[in-house]
Design a protein around this motif. Structure first.
Motif, PDB file in Angstrom:
ATOM      1  N   ALA A  26      39.852  46.000  37.169  1.00 58.63           N
ATOM      2  CA  ALA A  26      41.136  46.540  37.632  1.00 58.63           C
ATOM      3  C   ALA A  26      41.553  47.781  36.848  1.00 58.63           C
ATOM      4  O   ALA A  26      42.634  48.331  37.107  1.00 58.63           O
ATOM      5  CB  ALA A  26      42.208  45.465  37.522  1.00 58.63           C
ATOM      6  N   ARG A 181      45.541  33.741  51.129  1.00 58.53           N
ATOM      7  CA  ARG A 181      45.502  35.190  50.848  1.00 58.53           C
ATOM      8  C   ARG A 181      46.149  35.446  49.485  1.00 58.53           C
ATOM      9  O   ARG A 181      47.194  36.063  49.369  1.00 58.53           O
ATOM     10  CB  ARG A 181      46.240  35.961  51.946  1.00 58.53           C
ATOM     11  CG  ARG A 181      45.671  35.759  53.342  1.00 58.53           C
ATOM     12  CD  ARG A 181      46.573  36.398  54.388  1.00 58.53           C
ATOM     13  NE  ARG A 181      46.712  37.843  54.165  1.00 58.53           N
ATOM     14  CZ  ARG A 181      47.870  38.497  54.285  1.00 58.53           C
ATOM     15  NH1 ARG A 181      48.993  37.851  54.587  1.00 58.53           N
ATOM     16  NH2 ARG A 181      47.921  39.799  54.084  1.00 58.53           N
ATOM     17  N   GLN A 182      45.473  34.929  48.442  1.00 57.74           N
ATOM     18  CA  GLN A 182      46.070  35.000  47.112  1.00 57.74           C
ATOM     19  C   GLN A 182      46.335  36.428  46.664  1.00 57.74           C
ATOM     20  O   GLN A 182      47.395  36.729  46.107  1.00 57.74           O
ATOM     21  CB  GLN A 182      45.172  34.290  46.087  1.00 57.74           C
ATOM     22  CG  GLN A 182      45.145  32.785  46.202  1.00 57.74           C
ATOM     23  CD  GLN A 182      44.005  32.295  47.069  1.00 57.74           C
ATOM     24  OE1 GLN A 182      43.584  32.971  48.010  1.00 57.74           O
ATOM     25  NE2 GLN A 182      43.504  31.114  46.757  1.00 57.74           N
ATOM     26  N   ARG A 183      45.369  37.316  46.891  1.00 61.64           N
ATOM     27  CA  ARG A 183      45.549  38.691  46.425  1.00 61.64           C
ATOM     28  C   ARG A 183      46.791  39.314  47.085  1.00 61.64           C
ATOM     29  O   ARG A 183      47.610  39.953  46.413  1.00 61.64           O
ATOM     30  CB  ARG A 183      44.290  39.510  46.751  1.00 61.64           C
ATOM     31  CG  ARG A 183      44.373  41.003  46.441  1.00 61.64           C
ATOM     32  CD  ARG A 183      44.327  41.309  44.959  1.00 61.64           C
ATOM     33  NE  ARG A 183      44.360  42.737  44.711  1.00 61.64           N
ATOM     34  CZ  ARG A 183      43.286  43.522  44.610  1.00 61.64           C
ATOM     35  NH1 ARG A 183      42.072  42.995  44.720  1.00 61.64           N
ATOM     36  NH2 ARG A 183      43.401  44.811  44.364  1.00 61.64           N
ATOM     37  N   GLU A 187      50.147  40.561  45.208  1.00 60.25           N
ATOM     38  CA  GLU A 187      50.609  41.944  45.378  1.00 60.25           C
ATOM     39  C   GLU A 187      52.058  41.979  45.862  1.00 60.25           C
ATOM     40  O   GLU A 187      52.836  42.854  45.457  1.00 60.25           O
ATOM     41  CB  GLU A 187      49.677  42.685  46.342  1.00 60.25           C
ATOM     42  CG  GLU A 187      48.328  43.008  45.704  1.00 60.25           C
ATOM     43  CD  GLU A 187      47.351  43.641  46.677  1.00 60.25           C
ATOM     44  OE1 GLU A 187      47.604  43.596  47.904  1.00 60.25           O
ATOM     45  OE2 GLU A 187      46.323  44.166  46.207  1.00 60.25           O
ATOM     46  N   GLY A 209      48.613  33.299  39.214  1.00 59.54           N
ATOM     47  CA  GLY A 209      47.188  33.024  39.064  1.00 59.54           C
ATOM     48  C   GLY A 209      46.928  31.795  38.216  1.00 59.54           C
ATOM     49  O   GLY A 209      47.584  31.558  37.205  1.00 59.54           O
ATOM     50  N   ASP A 213      42.140  31.341  40.913  1.00 58.47           N
ATOM     51  CA  ASP A 213      42.459  32.663  41.463  1.00 58.47           C
ATOM     52  C   ASP A 213      42.988  33.644  40.418  1.00 58.47           C
ATOM     53  O   ASP A 213      43.692  34.583  40.745  1.00 58.47           O
ATOM     54  CB  ASP A 213      43.461  32.535  42.620  1.00 58.47           C
ATOM     55  CG  ASP A 213      44.719  31.750  42.250  1.00 58.47           C
ATOM     56  OD1 ASP A 213      45.022  31.639  41.049  1.00 58.47           O
ATOM     57  OD2 ASP A 213      45.398  31.254  43.172  1.00 58.47           O
ATOM     58  N   GLU A 215      41.451  35.937  38.859  1.00 58.33           N
ATOM     59  CA  GLU A 215      40.956  37.302  39.084  1.00 58.33           C
ATOM     60  C   GLU A 215      41.833  38.068  40.061  1.00 58.33           C
ATOM     61  O   GLU A 215      42.132  39.255  39.848  1.00 58.33           O
ATOM     62  CB  GLU A 215      39.510  37.273  39.600  1.00 58.33           C
ATOM     63  CG  GLU A 215      38.464  36.943  38.542  1.00 58.33           C
ATOM     64  CD  GLU A 215      38.254  35.462  38.316  1.00 58.33           C
ATOM     65  OE1 GLU A 215      37.407  35.095  37.473  1.00 58.33           O
ATOM     66  OE2 GLU A 215      38.933  34.641  38.979  1.00 58.33           O
ATOM     67  N   GLU A 216      42.263  37.399  41.140  1.00 59.01           N
ATOM     68  CA  GLU A 216      43.123  38.048  42.117  1.00 59.01           C
ATOM     69  C   GLU A 216      44.467  38.414  41.488  1.00 59.01           C
ATOM     70  O   GLU A 216      45.037  39.469  41.775  1.00 59.01           O
ATOM     71  CB  GLU A 216      43.340  37.138  43.329  1.00 59.01           C
ATOM     72  CG  GLU A 216      42.123  37.007  44.235  1.00 59.01           C
ATOM     73  CD  GLU A 216      41.206  35.868  43.830  1.00 59.01           C
ATOM     74  OE1 GLU A 216      41.307  35.394  42.681  1.00 59.01           O
ATOM     75  OE2 GLU A 216      40.374  35.462  44.671  1.00 59.01           O
ATOM     76  N   ALA A 219      43.972  41.434  39.209  1.00 57.08           N
ATOM     77  CA  ALA A 219      43.780  42.624  40.046  1.00 57.08           C
ATOM     78  C   ALA A 219      45.109  43.136  40.590  1.00 57.08           C
ATOM     79  O   ALA A 219      45.323  44.348  40.721  1.00 57.08           O
ATOM     80  CB  ALA A 219      42.823  42.319  41.190  1.00 57.08           C
ATOM     81  N   ALA A 220      46.013  42.204  40.911  1.00 57.97           N
ATOM     82  CA  ALA A 220      47.313  42.596  41.475  1.00 57.97           C
ATOM     83  C   ALA A 220      48.264  43.126  40.410  1.00 57.97           C
ATOM     84  O   ALA A 220      49.222  43.820  40.732  1.00 57.97           O
ATOM     85  CB  ALA A 220      47.947  41.404  42.190  1.00 57.97           C
TER      86      ALA A 220
END
Length: 239
Positions: A26, A181-183, A187, A209, A213, A215-216, A219-220
């Protein structure tokens, strides 16, 4: 005990590698993300091992388990996060050991937490739990306030004696538009955090997280991830 310490050290190292890799992917610095180990259902002896291994943030979701554990571990340099749905009749106990309550989701709870924080001469960091599975002004299946209620509730926390508005928390929803739709869910939480920080710049924690999850969440843009199973192992069934 040595076997358990070795097991936890190995699991922590794996989680650390996952967080570091997610941060790198990220374009974030590793020190931007704090690991909170969720120790629910596990004994105080595990908390002690985690502290020896360098863990500084632990979380619980049931006061009846958390209160005696926190008392047993009161000599350790730990920050305790309460992450479960909190009934007002448990506030007096939780306010005695929690450094952060991540599940603030209604005005009545803000009032109760403020009263106890003042009475106990403590400051409680409070995160608004956001329910991304709720209608615009409803509550979520697992607690939390709908996105449309964040601003008003945040204002109540910010104005409440003994409380410090620390940021936002969410759990990836199982139903609704963000299910699976975790990411996207995380977000959305980051967008809400951006809005919140316009009025409350210090409310910069974003707790999102878990083991499956993280990682998602990184990333967000999450600042804190709550990891239990990946560190402590699969929990025994309750009841």
């Amino acid at each position: 005990m040595t076997d358990r310490k070795d097991e936890l050290a190995e699991n922590l190292a794996k989680v650390e590698r996952r967080i570091a890799a997610a941060c790198a992917a990220a374009g974030r610095s590793r020190d931007e993300v704090t690991l909170i180990v969720v120790t629910k259902t596990y004994p105080a002896s595990d908390v002690r091992i985690l502290a020896e291994l360098g863990v500084r943030h632990v979380a619980e979701n049931r006061d009846q388990d958390a209160a005696p554990k926190a008392a047993d571990c009161s000599d350790l340099p730990l920050a305790w996060h309460f992450v479960g749905q909190l009934q007002t009749n448990k506030v007096r106990s939780v306010a005695g050991y929690a450094d952060f309550v991540q599940s603030v989701d209604r005005a009545r709870l803000v009032t109760a937490l403020s009263k106890e924080a003042v009475r106990q001469e403590r400051e409680l960091g409070c995160l608004i739990q956001v329910a991304l599975d709720a209608g615009e002004n409803a509550r979520g299946e697992r607690g939390g306030v709908a996105p449309g209620g964040v601003e008003e509730l945040a204002g109540l926390v910010a104005d409440a004696p003994g409380l410090r508005l620390a940021g936002l928390m969410t759990v990836a929803p199982l139903t609704g538009e963000y299910a699976g739709r975790q990411r996207a869910a995380f977000e959305r939480l980051m967008d809400l955090s951006t809005d919140l920080r316009r009025a409350h710049p210090a409310a910069n924690m974003v707790s999102a997280g878990m083991s499956a999850d993280l990682e998602e969440a990184v990333a967000a843009g999450a600042t804190h991830v709550r990891v239990g199973t990946a560190v402590l192992g699969v929990r025994p069934r309750l009841g």
